[in-house]
Write a protein that holds these residues in place. Structure first.
Motif, PDB file in Angstrom:
ATOM      1  N   LEU A  17       0.834  -1.200   0.000  1.00 51.07           N
ATOM      2  CA  LEU A  17       0.000   0.000   0.000  1.00 51.07           C
ATOM      3  C   LEU A  17       0.872   1.255   0.000  1.00 51.07           C
ATOM      4  O   LEU A  17       0.582   2.244  -0.665  1.00 51.07           O
ATOM      5  CB  LEU A  17      -0.886  -0.025   1.246  1.00 51.07           C
ATOM      6  N   LEU A  18       1.966   1.156   0.752  1.00 57.75           N
ATOM      7  CA  LEU A  18       2.855   2.311   0.875  1.00 57.75           C
ATOM      8  C   LEU A  18       4.030   2.254  -0.090  1.00 57.75           C
ATOM      9  O   LEU A  18       4.663   3.257  -0.379  1.00 57.75           O
ATOM     10  CB  LEU A  18       3.409   2.398   2.308  1.00 57.75           C
ATOM     11  N   GLY A  19       4.312   1.079  -0.599  1.00 54.26           N
ATOM     12  CA  GLY A  19       5.572   0.895  -1.322  1.00 54.26           C
ATOM     13  C   GLY A  19       5.507   1.245  -2.798  1.00 54.26           C
ATOM     14  O   GLY A  19       6.522   1.318  -3.464  1.00 54.26           O
ATOM     15  N   SER A  20       4.309   1.461  -3.314  1.00 50.86           N
ATOM     16  CA  SER A  20       4.061   1.765  -4.721  1.00 50.86           C
ATOM     17  C   SER A  20       5.001   1.020  -5.666  1.00 50.86           C
ATOM     18  O   SER A  20       5.790   1.605  -6.394  1.00 50.86           O
ATOM     19  CB  SER A  20       4.129   3.274  -4.986  1.00 50.86           C
ATOM     20  N   ALA A  21       4.924  -0.334  -5.585  1.00 46.77           N
ATOM     21  CA  ALA A  21       5.761  -1.132  -6.484  1.00 46.77           C
ATOM     22  C   ALA A  21       5.001  -2.371  -6.948  1.00 46.77           C
ATOM     23  O   ALA A  21       5.528  -3.469  -6.946  1.00 46.77           O
ATOM     24  CB  ALA A  21       7.061  -1.524  -5.782  1.00 46.77           C
ATOM     25  N   GLY A  22       3.733  -2.188  -7.324  1.00 52.75           N
ATOM     26  CA  GLY A  22       2.953  -3.309  -7.838  1.00 52.75           C
ATOM     27  C   GLY A  22       2.386  -4.178  -6.735  1.00 52.75           C
ATOM     28  O   GLY A  22       2.650  -3.962  -5.550  1.00 52.75           O
ATOM     29  N   GLY A  23       1.556  -5.136  -7.158  1.00 49.85           N
ATOM     30  CA  GLY A  23       0.938  -6.028  -6.189  1.00 49.85           C
ATOM     31  C   GLY A  23      -0.454  -5.562  -5.824  1.00 49.85           C
ATOM     32  O   GLY A  23      -0.902  -4.493  -6.231  1.00 49.85           O
ATOM     33  N   LEU A  24      -1.153  -6.404  -5.055  1.00 49.97           N
ATOM     34  CA  LEU A  24      -2.545  -6.113  -4.697  1.00 49.97           C
ATOM     35  C   LEU A  24      -2.662  -4.846  -3.857  1.00 49.97           C
ATOM     36  O   LEU A  24      -3.580  -4.054  -4.027  1.00 49.97           O
ATOM     37  CB  LEU A  24      -3.144  -7.296  -3.928  1.00 49.97           C
ATOM     38  N   GLY A  25      -1.717  -4.664  -2.946  1.00 52.46           N
ATOM     39  CA  GLY A  25      -1.742  -3.482  -2.097  1.00 52.46           C
ATOM     40  C   GLY A  25      -1.628  -2.207  -2.920  1.00 52.46           C
ATOM     41  O   GLY A  25      -2.287  -1.202  -2.651  1.00 52.46           O
ATOM     42  N   TYR A  26      -0.808  -2.282  -3.949  1.00 53.32           N
ATOM     43  CA  TYR A  26      -0.617  -1.128  -4.816  1.00 53.32           C
ATOM     44  C   TYR A  26      -1.909  -0.801  -5.578  1.00 53.32           C
ATOM     45  O   TYR A  26      -2.283   0.363  -5.730  1.00 53.32           O
ATOM     46  CB  TYR A  26       0.531  -1.407  -5.791  1.00 53.32           C
ATOM     47  N   LEU A  27      -2.601  -1.872  -6.031  1.00 51.86           N
ATOM     48  CA  LEU A  27      -3.878  -1.672  -6.719  1.00 51.86           C
ATOM     49  C   LEU A  27      -4.886  -0.991  -5.796  1.00 51.86           C
ATOM     50  O   LEU A  27      -5.666  -0.143  -6.224  1.00 51.86           O
ATOM     51  CB  LEU A  27      -4.454  -3.008  -7.199  1.00 51.86           C
ATOM     52  N   LEU A  28      -4.849  -1.388  -4.519  1.00 55.47           N
ATOM     53  CA  LEU A  28      -5.715  -0.751  -3.531  1.00 55.47           C
ATOM     54  C   LEU A  28      -5.453   0.746  -3.491  1.00 55.47           C
ATOM     55  O   LEU A  28      -6.374   1.562  -3.508  1.00 55.47           O
ATOM     56  CB  LEU A  28      -5.436  -1.328  -2.135  1.00 55.47           C
ATOM     57  N   ASP A  29      -4.183   1.088  -3.451  1.00 55.09           N
ATOM     58  CA  ASP A  29      -3.794   2.493  -3.371  1.00 55.09           C
ATOM     59  C   ASP A  29      -4.200   3.236  -4.647  1.00 55.09           C
ATOM     60  O   ASP A  29      -4.668   4.376  -4.607  1.00 55.09           O
ATOM     61  CB  ASP A  29      -2.278   2.582  -3.157  1.00 55.09           C
ATOM     62  N   LEU A  30      -4.055   2.508  -5.775  1.00 52.82           N
ATOM     63  CA  LEU A  30      -4.464   3.077  -7.060  1.00 52.82           C
ATOM     64  C   LEU A  30      -5.962   3.361  -7.044  1.00 52.82           C
ATOM     65  O   LEU A  30      -6.430   4.430  -7.473  1.00 52.82           O
ATOM     66  CB  LEU A  30      -4.120   2.086  -8.172  1.00 52.82           C
ATOM     67  N   GLY A  31      -6.719   2.402  -6.537  1.00 55.71           N
ATOM     68  CA  GLY A  31      -8.173   2.551  -6.435  1.00 55.71           C
ATOM     69  C   GLY A  31      -8.529   3.755  -5.580  1.00 55.71           C
ATOM     70  O   GLY A  31      -9.451   4.514  -5.897  1.00 55.71           O
ATOM     71  N   ARG A  32      -7.798   3.940  -4.512  1.00 57.62           N
ATOM     72  CA  ARG A  32      -8.058   5.076  -3.636  1.00 57.62           C
ATOM     73  C   ARG A  32      -7.799   6.391  -4.376  1.00 57.62           C
ATOM     74  O   ARG A  32      -8.636   7.292  -4.395  1.00 57.62           O
ATOM     75  CB  ARG A  32      -7.158   5.000  -2.399  1.00 57.62           C
ATOM     76  N   SER A  33      -6.635   6.451  -5.042  1.00 55.88           N
ATOM     77  CA  SER A  33      -6.246   7.724  -5.647  1.00 55.88           C
ATOM     78  C   SER A  33      -7.128   8.066  -6.848  1.00 55.88           C
ATOM     79  O   SER A  33      -7.302   9.223  -7.183  1.00 55.88           O
ATOM     80  CB  SER A  33      -4.766   7.703  -6.036  1.00 55.88           C
TER      81      SER A  33
END
Ligand code: ADP
Ligand code: MG
Lengths: 248, 280
Positions: free
Chosen positions: A191-207
């Motif tokens: 979520l914080l690392g902005s380097a792909g993966g499901l957590g990153y998609l979550l962050d993308l969805g938020r932004s």
């Protein structure tokens, strides 16, 4: 089911804009988004699938590192009193630090990216693994060790054929808890690392304010977590309990 | 002689200067092929003696010799059968029995054949793939005996191997053990706190006194084999041993109960007289 129904009703009532409170199954207007459609199209387009792949590979690597480190530390703590008094003492404290707290340090050490995320995952699972495996090694009944010694075993043979297998029940329950920690850690890291993966998609969805994407990934995370816990770890625990005769 | 304990003392250190003197000048010998039992109240140091012979612990002073060589550590010439068997629960019966054979350098086939032979000797040839928890207490002890016998040890050490079994099973295993002993001619040191068991099985019984443990008396059991527990020689000896052991018991009870001792004494006297040690 009830929750799903309530959710659908609330989203239809229109108190909230669709992007904040998207419907799960039935689109609010013709061709509108739903969580399900986003999930399915995301999986079909490969976007969600490849993100899941990235996450799972990271998890596997980080978790493996944690297992190796945890077993090694656990063994040293059980074997040497001095390690127990020093490292053993700290591990209890380290274990109570949520792994995401390490993130600032990880970024400084490894830069923002893959390595930092791996670090977070590994450190999230290592201490639990250490505590459980040292408990396992310490509690090997001395009768097994004595019996093996009189039958001619010693050194690494004793470690491999008696001490490790005798600790397996403890180690497996350690794996299961460590896995839960690793699973939480990787989401936070991505979520914080902005380097792909499901957590990153979550962050993308938020932004991009695409809550349909966020919700579909949340569902996926819950499903994957449950499946792995049930199919891998619970099953392992049961097999071991049966074979070791812990449960009739 | 096969086994020789020469002026053996053993103390355990509890704190910095707090030590527990467990064995006091233990000195006895066991001849080749002899079946010797060691009896005494719980805590008198029986298991400690066995561990010294097995090389799992070292004496504080004195020497333990097996085949005239000083014992320096564990070795598969002296194998132990523990009370709870000490079988490895994650291995099958067959894997348990072949464990020591592989360590001895036997080939897979040779180890398998030898293990099967051992398991048949204890009538468990059909249970090779079972795990220990699937077996009854008596079967587990049989596997433990087979696991030790296949090693072809010079000395078989048995630490209360039948103590956890019911009377029926124990009697069957007494028969089997005597049969095995007659067949293999092994030197056996058998620990028990059951007087009748000791007298039924052994050529010689060593009675230990308690705290610090010392050999107090020896009894030669000159009864015909195969033994019958109601043999007059055995019944007679049982009374003698009982009287001696009762003295030791009183010491232990006085230590443990202090002023309440007289109360406990009558209780013990009413109990199973052949198995007094188990009351403490
Ligand atoms: N490793 C040990 N450390 C400290 N004390 C011990 C140890 N092993 C045995 N003891 C003590 O030595 C005494 C004799 O024990 P043990 O040989 O097991 O007796 P027995 O087998 O006759 O019941 C007991 O008081 C026991 O608490
Ligand atoms: Mg004992």
């Amino acid at each position: 089911m009830v929750i799903v129904a309530i959710w659908e009703v609330i989203s239809k009532l229109g108190f909230f804009p669709v992007f904040m409170f998207p419907p799960l199954f039935i689109p609010s207007e013709g061709g509108g988004v739903t969580v399900m459609s986003t999930l399915i199209s995301g999986i079909l387009s490969g976007e969600i699938l490849s993100a899941t792949g990235v996450t799972l590979v990271r998890l596997l690597i980080g978790f493996s590192i944690a297992i190796v480190l945890g077993l090694t530390f656990g063994f040293l703590i059980a074997r040497y009193k001095i390690v127990d008094d020093t490292l053993g003492f700290f591990v209890t404290a380290l274990q109570s630090i949520p792994s995401i707290v390490w993130f600032p340090l990880a970024i400084v050490w490894f830069g923002l990216g893959n390595a930092a995320i791996l670090f977070i995952v590994a450190i999230g699972a290592t201490w639990t693994m250490t505590v459980n495996s040292s408990a396992g090694f310490k509690n090997v009944p001395s009768i097994y060790i004595d019996a093996a010694k009189t039958l001619g075993s010693s050194g690494t043979h004793l470690l491999r054929t008696i001490i490790l297998p005798a600790s397996v029940p403890h180690i497996i329950s350690g794996l299961r808890v460590a896995w839960a920690f690793a699973w939480r850690a990787i989401m936070a890291g991505e979520l914080l690392g902005s380097a792909g993966g499901l957590g990153y998609l979550l962050d993308l969805g938020r932004s991009t304010q695409a809550m349909d994407l966020v919700l579909s990934i949340m569902i996926l995370i819950g499903v994957i977590g449950t499946i792995i816990d049930n199919q891998v770890f619970l099953r392992m625990e049961k097999t071991v309990a049966r074979k070791w005769g812990l449960k009739a | 002689m096969k086994v020789h304990l020469d002026q053996v003392n053993k103390s355990f250190f509890k704190g910095k200067d707090d030590k527990l003197h467990v064995l006091d000048n233990i000195d006895f010998e066991i001849q080749e092929g002899e079946f010797v039992s060691l009896i005494g109240p719980s805590g008198c140091g029986k298991s400690t003696i066995l561990k010294l012979i097995a090389g799992l612990d070292a004496p504080s002073s004195g020497e333990v010799k097996v085949n005239d060589a000083v014992v320096k550590g564990p070795g598969n010439d002296r194998v132990v059968v523990f009370q709870e068997g000490g079988l490895f629960p994650w291995m099958t019966v067959l894997e348990n029995v072949t464990y020591g054979l592989h360590l001895k350098g036997s080939s897979k086939q040779a180890a398998h054949d030898k293990a099967m032979e051992g398991l048949r000797m204890v009538h468990l040839g059909n249970f090779t793939d079972a795990h220990p928890h699937e077996l009854s207490g008596g079967m587990k002890q049989r596997v433990a005996i087979a696991r030790s016998l296949v090693m072809d040890p010079d000395v078989l050490l048995m630490d209360e191997p039948f103590a956890a079994l019911d009377e029926q099973t124990r009697l069957v295993l007494h028969k089997e053990l005597q049969h095995i002993w007659a067949q293999t001619g092994k030197t056996i040191l058998f620990i028990t706190h059951n007087i009748r068991e000791a007298l039924t099985l052994s050529d010689r019984v060593l009675l230990m006194s308690t705290r610090p443990g010392a050999v107090k008396q020896q009894y030669e059991v000159q009864a015909a084999r195969p033994r019958d527990p109601s043999d007059s020689v055995i019944v007679d000896l049982e009374k003698q041993v009982m009287a001696e052991l009762e003295e030791e018991m009183e010491k232990v009870l006085k230590e443990e109960f202090g002023d309440d001792y007289n109360l406990e004494k009558s209780h013990v006297r009413d109990g199973d007289r052949s198995d007094m040690g188990s009351h403490i």
